[in-house]
Write a protein that holds these residues in place. Structure first.
Motif, mmCIF file in Angstrom:
data_model
loop_
_atom_site.group_PDB
_atom_site.id
_atom_site.type_symbol
_atom_site.label_atom_id
_atom_site.label_comp_id
_atom_site.label_asym_id
_atom_site.label_seq_id
_atom_site.Cartn_x
_atom_site.Cartn_y
_atom_site.Cartn_z
ATOM 1 N N ILE A 122 0.848 -1.197 0.000
ATOM 2 C CA ILE A 122 0.000 0.000 0.000
ATOM 3 C C ILE A 122 0.885 1.249 0.000
ATOM 4 C CG2 ILE A 122 -1.644 1.343 1.388
ATOM 5 C CD1 ILE A 122 -2.807 -1.089 -0.178
ATOM 6 N N LYS A 123 1.948 1.205 0.759
ATOM 7 C CA LYS A 123 2.864 2.347 0.836
ATOM 8 C C LYS A 123 3.579 2.596 -0.506
ATOM 9 C CE LYS A 123 6.742 4.154 3.496
ATOM 10 N NZ LYS A 123 7.686 3.899 4.583
ATOM 11 N N GLN A 125 2.623 1.682 -3.651
ATOM 12 C CA GLN A 125 1.678 2.040 -4.713
ATOM 13 C C GLN A 125 2.364 2.140 -6.078
ATOM 14 O OE1 GLN A 125 -1.835 2.612 -4.718
ATOM 15 N NE2 GLN A 125 -1.664 1.471 -2.811
ATOM 16 N N ARG A 126 3.018 1.054 -6.468
ATOM 17 C CA ARG A 126 3.755 1.012 -7.726
ATOM 18 C C ARG A 126 2.841 1.245 -8.928
ATOM 19 N NH1 ARG A 126 7.249 -3.911 -7.379
ATOM 20 N NH2 ARG A 126 5.252 -4.920 -7.368
ATOM 21 N N SER A 127 1.656 0.675 -8.903
ATOM 22 C CA SER A 127 0.701 0.833 -9.997
ATOM 23 C C SER A 127 -0.651 0.324 -9.507
ATOM 24 C CB SER A 127 1.164 0.028 -11.221
ATOM 25 O OG SER A 127 1.108 -1.357 -10.932
ATOM 26 N N THR A 128 -1.574 0.161 -10.440
ATOM 27 C CA THR A 128 -2.897 -0.343 -10.054
ATOM 28 C C THR A 128 -2.804 -1.736 -9.443
ATOM 29 O OG1 THR A 128 -3.269 -1.164 -12.302
ATOM 30 C CG2 THR A 128 -4.149 1.018 -11.762
ATOM 31 N N ASP A 130 -1.073 -2.636 -7.090
ATOM 32 C CA ASP A 130 -0.911 -2.511 -5.642
ATOM 33 C C ASP A 130 -2.118 -1.870 -4.960
ATOM 34 O OD1 ASP A 130 1.582 -3.683 -5.629
ATOM 35 O OD2 ASP A 130 2.667 -1.792 -5.727
ATOM 36 N N ARG A 131 -3.124 -1.499 -5.706
ATOM 37 C CA ARG A 131 -4.318 -0.872 -5.118
ATOM 38 C C ARG A 131 -5.369 -1.936 -4.895
ATOM 39 N NH1 ARG A 131 -3.613 3.246 -9.540
ATOM 40 N NH2 ARG A 131 -1.919 4.507 -8.727
#
Length: 189
Positions: A122-123, A125-128, A130-131
């Motif tokens: 979460i920290k 947040q490389r791309s979608t 990771d969301r």
């Protein structure tokens, strides 16, 4: 050529380990996932774990189970002796893990508490990819630990990769230096 394959759960610190070891010891670090992300972009597909899993299985069926390792070896060979060895991550298919071992390499498995790993992704947040919710994170991991299509050797099967590892490191701490030091000792670097 010396080679280290890094595998483990999502958010366990595989790329951190690969990047730091490469920098400290003059090795080439290659992310197999980056090859897949690049291919997804070429195809105008979203950078999501399911898309990357599909591309990786397609490549393994077409080019062999060790295709991502072979791509890393190709980059290493093009470096004309600039590096002392190759570090490739992540190993998510037992064919990749076996290919590293067949090349005389070693396979390391990294893990950490799921809540800690989730907070890391979460920290970053490389791309979608990771969301996601914690529940989605756990469901994706469960799906990647076993073959998605039993009998299809090209799909992910991280449990079988873990079985091939010879070094195991738990990365629950927040002190990167201690984590790297433990890995260096285990790897004999």
């Amino acid at each position: 050529m010396k080679i280290i394959g890094i595998s483990g759960t999502n958010g366990s610190g595989k790329d951190t380990l690969g990047e730091v070891l490469a920098k400290k010891h003059d090795w080439l670090f290659v992310s197999g996932a980056d090859f897949l992300r690049e291919e997804a972009r070429k195809r105008n597909l979203p950078i999501e774990r399911e898309v990357l899993r599909t591309i990786s299985a397609e490549w393994r069926r077409t080019y062999g189970l060790g295709v991502l390792v072979d791509k890393g070896v190709e980059l290493f060979n093009k470096s004309d002796g600039k590096y002392k060895g190759l570090i490739i991550s992540p190993m998510r298919n037992p064919g990749e893990a076996q290919h590293v071992k067949d090349l005389g390499g070693v396979l390391i498995w990294i893990d950490a508490n799921p809540e800690i790993r989730y907070q890391r992704i979460i920290k970053r947040q490389r791309s979608t990819e990771d969301r996601k919710t914690f529940k989605q994170f756990l469901m994706e991991e469960k799906a990647e630990m076993q073959p998605s299509k039993p009998g299809d050797a090209a799909t992910l099967n991280m449990s079988a990769v873990k079985d091939k590892a010879t070094i195991f490191i738990n990365n629950n701490g927040k002190e990167v230096d201690k984590y790297i030091s433990e890995a260096e000792i285990a790897l004999g670097l």
